[in-house]
Design a protein around this motif. Structure first.
Motif, PDB file in Angstrom:
ATOM      1  N   LEU A  71      -7.490 -17.033   2.354  1.00  0.00           N
ATOM      2  CA  LEU A  71      -6.751 -17.172   3.614  1.00  0.00           C
ATOM      3  C   LEU A  71      -7.422 -16.428   4.769  1.00  0.00           C
ATOM      4  N   GLU A  72      -8.535 -15.778   4.483  1.00  0.00           N
ATOM      5  CA  GLU A  72      -9.323 -15.082   5.505  1.00  0.00           C
ATOM      6  C   GLU A  72      -8.518 -14.074   6.317  1.00  0.00           C
ATOM      7  N   LEU A  73      -7.631 -13.403   5.640  1.00  0.00           N
ATOM      8  CA  LEU A  73      -6.857 -12.352   6.302  1.00  0.00           C
ATOM      9  C   LEU A  73      -7.586 -11.032   6.053  1.00  0.00           C
ATOM     10  N   MET A  74      -8.508 -10.699   6.946  1.00  0.00           N
ATOM     11  CA  MET A  74      -9.398  -9.570   6.714  1.00  0.00           C
ATOM     12  C   MET A  74      -8.757  -8.217   7.034  1.00  0.00           C
ATOM     13  N   GLY A  75      -7.510  -8.245   7.464  1.00  0.00           N
ATOM     14  CA  GLY A  75      -6.801  -6.985   7.680  1.00  0.00           C
ATOM     15  C   GLY A  75      -6.403  -6.334   6.367  1.00  0.00           C
ATOM     16  N   VAL A  76      -6.501  -7.091   5.277  1.00  0.00           N
ATOM     17  CA  VAL A  76      -6.196  -6.521   3.961  1.00  0.00           C
ATOM     18  C   VAL A  76      -7.487  -5.888   3.444  1.00  0.00           C
ATOM     19  N   GLY A 129      -3.061  -0.733   6.062  1.00  0.00           N
ATOM     20  CA  GLY A 129      -2.216  -0.257   4.963  1.00  0.00           C
ATOM     21  C   GLY A 129      -1.175   0.727   5.451  1.00  0.00           C
ATOM     22  N   MET A 130      -1.606   1.620   6.345  1.00  0.00           N
ATOM     23  CA  MET A 130      -0.681   2.599   6.927  1.00  0.00           C
ATOM     24  C   MET A 130       0.440   1.879   7.678  1.00  0.00           C
ATOM     25  N   VAL A 131       0.050   0.877   8.473  1.00  0.00           N
ATOM     26  CA  VAL A 131       1.036   0.137   9.270  1.00  0.00           C
ATOM     27  C   VAL A 131       2.031  -0.574   8.350  1.00  0.00           C
ATOM     28  N   MET A 132       1.530  -1.239   7.316  1.00  0.00           N
ATOM     29  CA  MET A 132       2.431  -2.004   6.449  1.00  0.00           C
ATOM     30  C   MET A 132       3.402  -1.091   5.695  1.00  0.00           C
ATOM     31  N   ASN A 133       2.884   0.021   5.185  1.00  0.00           N
ATOM     32  CA  ASN A 133       3.763   0.917   4.442  1.00  0.00           C
ATOM     33  C   ASN A 133       4.760   1.607   5.388  1.00  0.00           C
ATOM     34  N   THR A 158      -2.412  -2.323   1.231  1.00  0.00           N
ATOM     35  CA  THR A 158      -0.955  -2.490   1.210  1.00  0.00           C
ATOM     36  C   THR A 158      -0.493  -3.700   2.041  1.00  0.00           C
ATOM     37  N   VAL A 159       0.309  -4.539   1.414  1.00  0.00           N
ATOM     38  CA  VAL A 159       0.975  -5.645   2.107  1.00  0.00           C
ATOM     39  C   VAL A 159       2.446  -5.611   1.691  1.00  0.00           C
ATOM     40  N   LEU A 160       3.277  -6.402   2.362  1.00  0.00           N
ATOM     41  CA  LEU A 160       4.674  -6.477   1.933  1.00  0.00           C
ATOM     42  C   LEU A 160       4.857  -7.705   1.056  1.00  0.00           C
ATOM     43  N   ASN A 204       7.766  -9.719  -0.656  1.00  0.00           N
ATOM     44  CA  ASN A 204       9.219  -9.850  -0.540  1.00  0.00           C
ATOM     45  C   ASN A 204       9.841  -8.640   0.160  1.00  0.00           C
ATOM     46  N   GLY A 205       9.156  -8.183   1.202  1.00  0.00           N
ATOM     47  CA  GLY A 205       9.679  -7.088   2.016  1.00  0.00           C
ATOM     48  C   GLY A 205       9.378  -5.690   1.509  1.00  0.00           C
ATOM     49  N   GLU A 206       8.798  -5.576   0.325  1.00  0.00           N
ATOM     50  CA  GLU A 206       8.524  -4.251  -0.218  1.00  0.00           C
ATOM     51  C   GLU A 206       7.016  -3.999  -0.263  1.00  0.00           C
ATOM     52  N   PRO A 207       6.622  -2.747  -0.009  1.00  0.00           N
ATOM     53  CA  PRO A 207       5.179  -2.467   0.029  1.00  0.00           C
ATOM     54  C   PRO A 207       4.555  -2.477  -1.376  1.00  0.00           C
ATOM     55  N   VAL A 208       3.397  -3.106  -1.489  1.00  0.00           N
ATOM     56  CA  VAL A 208       2.653  -3.091  -2.763  1.00  0.00           C
ATOM     57  C   VAL A 208       1.167  -2.921  -2.459  1.00  0.00           C
ATOM     58  N   THR A 209       0.449  -2.353  -3.422  1.00  0.00           N
ATOM     59  CA  THR A 209      -1.004  -2.328  -3.335  1.00  0.00           C
ATOM     60  C   THR A 209      -1.471  -3.684  -3.864  1.00  0.00           C
ATOM     61  N   SER A 210      -1.998  -4.528  -2.963  1.00  0.00           N
ATOM     62  CA  SER A 210      -2.287  -5.909  -3.360  1.00  0.00           C
ATOM     63  C   SER A 210      -3.457  -6.007  -4.338  1.00  0.00           C
ATOM     64  N   CYS A 211      -4.195  -4.904  -4.524  1.00  0.00           N
ATOM     65  CA  CYS A 211      -5.294  -4.912  -5.505  1.00  0.00           C
ATOM     66  C   CYS A 211      -4.758  -4.881  -6.923  1.00  0.00           C
TER      67      CYS A 211
END
Lengths: 279, 160
Positions: free
Chosen positions: B32-37, B106-110, B50-52, B54-61
């Motif tokens: 999806l070329e979302l390079m902010g991750v 990651g800081m912003v998402m969490n 970190t992304v959300l 279902n509304g909760e923070p997770v480490t997407s790795c």
């Protein structure tokens, strides 16, 4: 990472059926341990079965006798539960000191137990609360005291085709507190984990539980220390003696997080401190 | 093995045919070329990914993309509102919470997850919530300041 097949059954029945035909499959709940092992190559499953869609495993129910926590409850979910915060503040505290918010969103109670790490933060508090785990397979179910669940580091009595369904906590008597010794307050594994529960009657201890983590091949109850405390009035001398005794009961190893010598001393300190808090 | 997975990313429906080995992190970046991750440690320790979920923070790795069937995913790209920076992003700039910028998404998402749940956190609460996000530049003080300031200026938690 080696390639693998991925399935996500919707029910326990479907899951158990699948496990029967694929006995070497790895179960993935939160994945915070398994995925790491797969990335490092220490786990190379051919089949991964996700527990995400099995609603039943995330259940939480209250009965006259106690509380049943689904093995799939997330640690974040536990920290956000008013019911658990009211009745088991020590357990909720333990859930809150595991790793980070992000990891707790993923990590499950059952995963923390079944990974069978000697330093798992949820285990000493659960043992001190007399937790009973329910294991299910195609052959039926069995209930087992959590202190009998572990066989060694990373090893449990779970058989092939068997899964952890839920954890039962009897109505708590007395207060239980958990303390974790680690260089960092968060994002760290326990160097030592100590859970103590005391139920008192007329100023005397009528039931004591002391459960220790990260100071032996499995988390365990310090039964001699419990016996020392039972029936006694909690004095400063007794607290010191209990600390000494618990340190003597543990069999830690030297590793990157701390030496055996240091761990024993920290057990002594934490047992005494927890008793002081419970006085 | 490959699988068809559908989910929602930043409000848009997606359907992808993915290798089961792909993490949520890699899917977001590569497909999806979302390079902010950002990929930092790849082991759940640094929080840069970190992304959300279902509304909760997770480490997407540490999430398999194929485990996200039906999920709602928000990345930093989905945070701005009507092409204006989110107040938290604005505050990060104003307070100097960004230096090299690697940890910032990651800081912003969490922080966003924290503020949605607890619009006016104390400093201790903010620091605890952000303990899974490493920053090697700022010393954290300015990031925490930005989070607390956002909480104070945004009285209506729904705006967060």
């Amino acid at each position: 990472m080696k390639t693998f097949e991925h399935y996500a059954p919707d029910s326990i029945e479907e899951l158990l059926e699948m496990l029967k035909s694929k006995p070497n499959a790895k179960l993935i709940a939160g994945g915070t341990d398994l995925l790491l092992q797969m990335k490092q190559g220490t786990a190379q499953p051919e089949t991964v079965i996700s527990l995400k869609n099995v609603e039943e495993l995330r259940g939480f129910s209250v009965s006259k006798n106690g509380y049943r926590l689904g093995a799939g409850m997330t640690l974040r979910g536990i920290t956000r539960s008013n019911e658990l915060t009211q009745n088991f503040p020590g357990l909720v505290y333990a859930a809150g000191v595991v790793a980070s918010e992000q990891i707790r969103t993923l990590a499950t109670l059952g995963g923390n137990i079944c990974n069978a790490s000697p330093s798992a933060d949820m285990v000493p508090p659960l043992i001190a609360l007399d937790a009973v785990v329910q294991l299910v397979s195609n052959q039926g179910q069995r209930d087992l005291s959590l202190s009998d669940f572990f066989k060694g580091p990373g090893e449990s009595v779970l058989k092939s085709g068997e899964i952890m369904h839920s954890i039962f906590l009897p109505q708590p008597s007395g207060n239980m507190i958990y303390s974790k010794h680690a260089p960092r307050k968060f994002m760290d594994l326990a160097v030592v984990g100590v859970a103590v529960r005391l139920a008192k009657k007329n100023g005397k201890i009528n039931e004591a539980r002391v459960a220790l983590g990260a100071v032996g091949p499995v988390p365990f109850r310090a039964e001699k220390t419990e016996a020392l405390l039972a029936g006694q009035t909690l004095t400063t001398e007794l607290m010191l003696e209990a600390g000494e005794m618990a340190a003597g009961e543990c069999v830690p190893i030297d590793d990157i997080r701390g030496s055996a010598w240091y761990r024993k001393r920290m057990v002594k300190v934490h047992v005494r401190r927890n008793l002081e808090t419970l006085r | 093995m490959k699988k068809i997975i559908s989910f929602n990313v930043n409000g848009a429906k997606q359907e992808l045919y993915l290798d089961t080995r792909k993490t949520l992190l890699k899917m977001l970046r590569e497909d999806l070329e979302l390079m902010g991750v950002h990929l930092g440690c790849g082991g759940g320790d640094c929080g840069a990914c970190t992304v959300l979920l279902n509304g909760e923070p997770v480490t997407s790795c540490l999430v398999l993309a194929v485990d996200c069937e039906g999920a709602e995913i928000t990345t930093v790209e989905g945070v701005q509102q009507n092409s204006e920076l989110h107040p938290l992003q604005q505050s990060m700039i104003e307070k100097g919470g960004i230096q090299c910028g690697f940890c910032t998404p990651g800081m912003v998402m969490n922080s966003l997850a924290l503020l949605r749940e607890n619009p006016q956190p104390t400093e201790v609460e903010a620091r605890q919530a952000l303990s899974g996000n490493l920053c090697r530049c700022t010393g954290y003080a300015k990031i925490v300041e930005a989070v607390l300031d956002t909480g104070k200026t945004m009285t209506n938690s729904k705006e967060v």
